[in-house]
Scaffold this motif. Structure first.
Motif, mmCIF file in Angstrom:
data_model
loop_
_atom_site.group_PDB
_atom_site.id
_atom_site.type_symbol
_atom_site.label_atom_id
_atom_site.label_comp_id
_atom_site.label_asym_id
_atom_site.label_seq_id
_atom_site.Cartn_x
_atom_site.Cartn_y
_atom_site.Cartn_z
ATOM 1 N N LYS A 1 0.853 -1.177 0.000
ATOM 2 C CA LYS A 1 0.000 0.000 0.000
ATOM 3 C C LYS A 1 0.896 1.237 0.000
ATOM 4 O O LYS A 1 1.593 1.504 0.987
ATOM 5 N N HIS A 2 0.888 1.964 -1.097
ATOM 6 C CA HIS A 2 1.774 3.126 -1.247
ATOM 7 C C HIS A 2 1.531 4.149 -0.149
ATOM 8 O O HIS A 2 0.392 4.517 0.134
ATOM 9 N N GLU A 3 2.623 4.578 0.472
ATOM 10 C CA GLU A 3 2.611 5.566 1.555
ATOM 11 C C GLU A 3 1.922 5.046 2.825
ATOM 12 O O GLU A 3 1.577 5.814 3.711
ATOM 13 N N GLU A 4 1.727 3.726 2.899
ATOM 14 C CA GLU A 4 1.138 3.146 4.111
ATOM 15 C C GLU A 4 2.083 2.128 4.739
ATOM 16 O O GLU A 4 2.400 2.225 5.933
ATOM 17 N N ASN A 5 2.518 1.114 3.960
ATOM 18 C CA ASN A 5 3.509 0.159 4.467
ATOM 19 C C ASN A 5 4.776 0.152 3.618
ATOM 20 O O ASN A 5 5.622 -0.716 3.767
ATOM 21 N N GLY A 6 4.875 1.104 2.736
ATOM 22 C CA GLY A 6 6.034 1.222 1.860
ATOM 23 C C GLY A 6 5.735 2.176 0.730
ATOM 24 O O GLY A 6 4.790 2.971 0.804
ATOM 25 N N MET A 7 6.549 2.080 -0.322
ATOM 26 C CA MET A 7 6.357 2.945 -1.482
ATOM 27 C C MET A 7 6.499 2.118 -2.756
ATOM 28 O O MET A 7 7.224 1.112 -2.781
ATOM 29 N N VAL A 8 5.798 2.561 -3.806
ATOM 30 C CA VAL A 8 5.829 1.883 -5.097
ATOM 31 C C VAL A 8 6.473 2.822 -6.114
ATOM 32 O O VAL A 8 6.131 4.010 -6.161
ATOM 33 N N PHE A 9 7.407 2.287 -6.905
ATOM 34 C CA PHE A 9 8.083 3.114 -7.912
ATOM 35 C C PHE A 9 7.929 2.495 -9.297
ATOM 36 O O PHE A 9 7.704 1.294 -9.438
ATOM 37 N N MET A 10 8.066 3.331 -10.322
ATOM 38 C CA MET A 10 7.900 2.888 -11.705
ATOM 39 C C MET A 10 9.229 2.612 -12.390
ATOM 40 O O MET A 10 9.312 1.787 -13.294
ATOM 41 N N ASP A 11 10.285 3.342 -12.001
ATOM 42 C CA ASP A 11 11.579 3.205 -12.679
ATOM 43 C C ASP A 11 12.697 3.565 -11.711
ATOM 44 O O ASP A 11 12.455 3.940 -10.558
ATOM 45 N N SER A 12 13.927 3.468 -12.194
ATOM 46 C CA SER A 12 15.092 3.711 -11.335
ATOM 47 C C SER A 12 15.152 5.146 -10.846
ATOM 48 O O SER A 12 15.588 5.414 -9.716
ATOM 49 N N GLU A 13 14.694 6.080 -11.669
ATOM 50 C CA GLU A 13 14.719 7.483 -11.270
ATOM 51 C C GLU A 13 13.778 7.746 -10.090
ATOM 52 O O GLU A 13 14.131 8.443 -9.134
ATOM 53 N N GLU A 14 12.593 7.136 -10.161
ATOM 54 C CA GLU A 14 11.638 7.313 -9.071
ATOM 55 C C GLU A 14 12.121 6.614 -7.804
ATOM 56 O O GLU A 14 11.939 7.128 -6.688
ATOM 57 N N LEU A 15 12.767 5.452 -7.949
ATOM 58 C CA LEU A 15 13.341 4.768 -6.779
ATOM 59 C C LEU A 15 14.415 5.635 -6.134
ATOM 60 O O LEU A 15 14.465 5.760 -4.901
ATOM 61 N N ALA A 16 15.263 6.236 -6.953
ATOM 62 C CA ALA A 16 16.322 7.098 -6.414
ATOM 63 C C ALA A 16 15.726 8.263 -5.628
ATOM 64 O O ALA A 16 16.215 8.615 -4.542
ATOM 65 N N ASP A 17 14.659 8.863 -6.154
ATOM 66 C CA ASP A 17 14.015 9.976 -5.453
ATOM 67 C C ASP A 17 13.425 9.513 -4.120
ATOM 68 O O ASP A 17 13.506 10.229 -3.109
ATOM 69 N N GLN A 18 12.836 8.340 -4.113
ATOM 70 C CA GLN A 18 12.244 7.811 -2.873
ATOM 71 C C GLN A 18 13.326 7.537 -1.830
ATOM 72 O O GLN A 18 13.141 7.841 -0.646
ATOM 73 N N LEU A 19 14.443 6.948 -2.272
ATOM 74 C CA LEU A 19 15.528 6.665 -1.328
ATOM 75 C C LEU A 19 16.104 7.955 -0.744
ATOM 76 O O LEU A 19 16.376 8.040 0.464
ATOM 77 N N LYS A 20 16.281 8.967 -1.587
ATOM 78 C CA LYS A 20 16.785 10.258 -1.102
ATOM 79 C C LYS A 20 15.834 10.855 -0.068
ATOM 80 O O LYS A 20 16.259 11.350 0.979
ATOM 81 N N MET A 21 14.557 10.819 -0.365
ATOM 82 C CA MET A 21 13.568 11.394 0.530
ATOM 83 C C MET A 21 13.514 10.637 1.854
ATOM 84 O O MET A 21 13.515 11.233 2.939
ATOM 85 N N LEU A 22 13.478 9.296 1.797
ATOM 86 C CA LEU A 22 13.361 8.493 3.013
ATOM 87 C C LEU A 22 14.587 8.628 3.905
ATOM 88 O O LEU A 22 14.471 8.709 5.140
ATOM 89 N N PHE A 23 15.779 8.660 3.289
ATOM 90 C CA PHE A 23 16.992 8.681 4.104
ATOM 91 C C PHE A 23 17.416 10.093 4.492
ATOM 92 O O PHE A 23 18.224 10.276 5.405
ATOM 93 N N SER A 24 16.879 11.111 3.829
ATOM 94 C CA SER A 24 17.197 12.481 4.232
ATOM 95 C C SER A 24 16.584 12.815 5.582
ATOM 96 O O SER A 24 17.085 13.656 6.325
ATOM 97 N N GLU A 25 15.462 12.131 5.902
ATOM 98 C CA GLU A 25 14.797 12.367 7.188
ATOM 99 C C GLU A 25 15.056 11.239 8.178
ATOM 100 O O GLU A 25 14.407 11.150 9.218
ATOM 101 N N PHE A 26 16.051 10.388 7.878
ATOM 102 C CA PHE A 26 16.271 9.171 8.654
ATOM 103 C C PHE A 26 16.631 9.459 10.109
ATOM 104 O O PHE A 26 16.278 8.694 11.010
ATOM 105 N N SER A 27 17.315 10.566 10.374
ATOM 106 C CA SER A 27 17.759 10.868 11.744
ATOM 107 C C SER A 27 16.616 11.340 12.638
ATOM 108 O O SER A 27 16.753 11.368 13.865
#
Length: 413
Positions: A344-370
């Motif tokens: 479930k997108h934005e509920e138990n994880g995130m869904v991406f369409m391509d490598s660019e969208e995955l990269a954006d999701q990883l940046k967003m998730l780990f930028s707020e990791f602390s």
């Protein structure tokens, strides 16, 4: 005299199969199931779970398939489960490719039928994993006919779509496989499948009724305690530098990894402030068994999982995500047709369409990791609060009633 002998031989040849059918159909037996995997038993977790659940409910289980990877320890120690290995058949590098497939299928059919009729005890049910369905479905149906058993097919995917990835969907071999799978699939007494999308597709396009049995995590998929995580990270640190402490503790008696710290006096383990995030992308098809065990241990200690599974039919779901959710591990998963039945997108994880969208999701998730209230922690909290069913609970509700139907009439779905 010679004529009499010949007549007796002809009579024996004619009546032999009939006598075998009569004897097999009247063979005394209790509640028994043969779980068939035309593949490596150790790499078929869902069928292992079926076998364990059946055994816990008092069924005598024969688990038939190829040797290779080690099955789960609980399965090996269960006295109600007998593992029967079949010789694995490989393509012979002689002649055209189609000829190689035909020879392989014929040899597989002979070996499988021999195992079902002569090595396996008579059973009430044969539960077959599909794919691969060629020649498994037809062979299991023949065995059921001769022994008076019921055939249950568990549809994980379609064989022809997997073959189509290699040869293209217009290839005659793929079309033949589709025709065979559609025709023989209707010979079963009961069908299980892994998603509602597959259930609807089977009903609409193949006129096959199925019961959806979602993959669920087994009970042993849980969060790893911090103390165990620390031991794992310290052990890995001896070989892999990313797991070693980035800075020494102010107290030299403290034991540190890159992620955790052990207070030797209180024996309490804590996560380090500013620790790196641990991302795991894993698969069930790892050749090295030790590495596969390591991946399972890491995913129970990770902060995020990544899934790159794309279904050949668009109708099955990645079991590794099921296992990750069992550990309350959020995921980023690549999109395909029925993924929404699990992620479930934005509920138990995130869904991406391509490598660019995955990269954006990883940046967003780990930028707020602390931050303690980061999105990954929220996803993890949602997974914990969802109180998702485990395999045993789900199996009891959906599958067990089907195997205990007393009137011999299978439920319509």
């Amino acid at each position: 005299m010679a004529a009499s002998i010949v007549a007796l031989i002809v009579l024996a040849l004619a009546l032999g199969p009939l006598l075998f059918v009569w004897r097999a159909r009247r063979w005394p037996r209790g509640r028994s199931v043969c779980v068939v995997v035309v593949g490596d038993v150790g790499r078929s977790p869902r069928m292992q779970y079926h076998a364990l659940s059946l055994a816990r409910r008092g069924f005598d289980v024969t688990l038939l398939g190829y040797s290779g990877s080690k099955p789960h320890d609980e399965l090996l120690s269960n006295k109600k489960i007998h593992i029967l290995h079949v010789l694995e058949v490989h393509l012979i590098p002689v002649g055209p490719r189609v000829f190689q497939y035909v020879i392989k299928a014929v040899v597989q059919a002979v070996l499988l039928l021999y195992a079902l009729l002569l090595k396996s005890p008579p059973v009430d049910y044969i539960l077959l994993q599909n794919p691969p369905g060629l020649p498994g479905i037809a062979v299991c149906w023949v065995s059921c006919f001769l022994r008076g058993s019921k055939l249950v097919i568990d549809w994980h995917n379609y064989s022809y779509t997997m073959l189509g990835l290699t040869h293209g969907f217009a290839h005659p071999l793929v079309q033949l496989a589709k025709w065979y799978e559609k025709l023989c699939g209707r010979l079963s007494d009961l069908n299980l499948c892994v998603t509602n999308a597959m259930r609807e597709d089977l009903a609409k396009n193949w006129n096959i009724r199925a019961v959806t049995v979602y993959d669920k995590p087994a009970s042993f998929f849980t969060n790893t305690p911090l103390e165990t995580q620390h031991q794992l990270f310290m052990k890995l640190g001896h070989t892999y530098s990313p797991f070693r402490a980035r800075a020494e503790s102010l107290d030299p008696d403290f034991e540190r990894s890159a992620f955790t710290e052990l207070n030797p006096r209180s024996r309490k383990v804590t996560q380090l402030d500013g620790r790196p995030a641990l991302l795991v992308s894993s698969t069930s098809w790892t050749e090295d068994e030790d590495f596969s065990i390591l991946l399972k241990a890491l995913e129970r200690s990770a902060d995020l999982g990544v899934c790159l599974h794309k279904s050949s039919s668009g109708l099955d779901l990645p079991m590794k995500v099921v296992d990750m959710f069992g550990c309350c591990l959020p995921v980023c998963a690549i999109h395909f047709q029925c993924l929404h039945e699990l992620v479930k997108h934005e509920e138990n994880g995130m869904v991406f369409m391509d490598s660019e969208e995955l990269a954006d999701q990883l940046k967003m998730l780990f930028s707020e990791f602390s931050n303690s209230d980061n999105r990954l922690n929220q996803f993890r909290k949602n997974l914990k609060e969802s109180k998702q069913l485990r395999w045993d609970e789900n199996w009891e509700q959906t599958v067990f009633p089907l195997f205990t139907h007393t009137q011999g009439v299978w439920p319509k779905t």
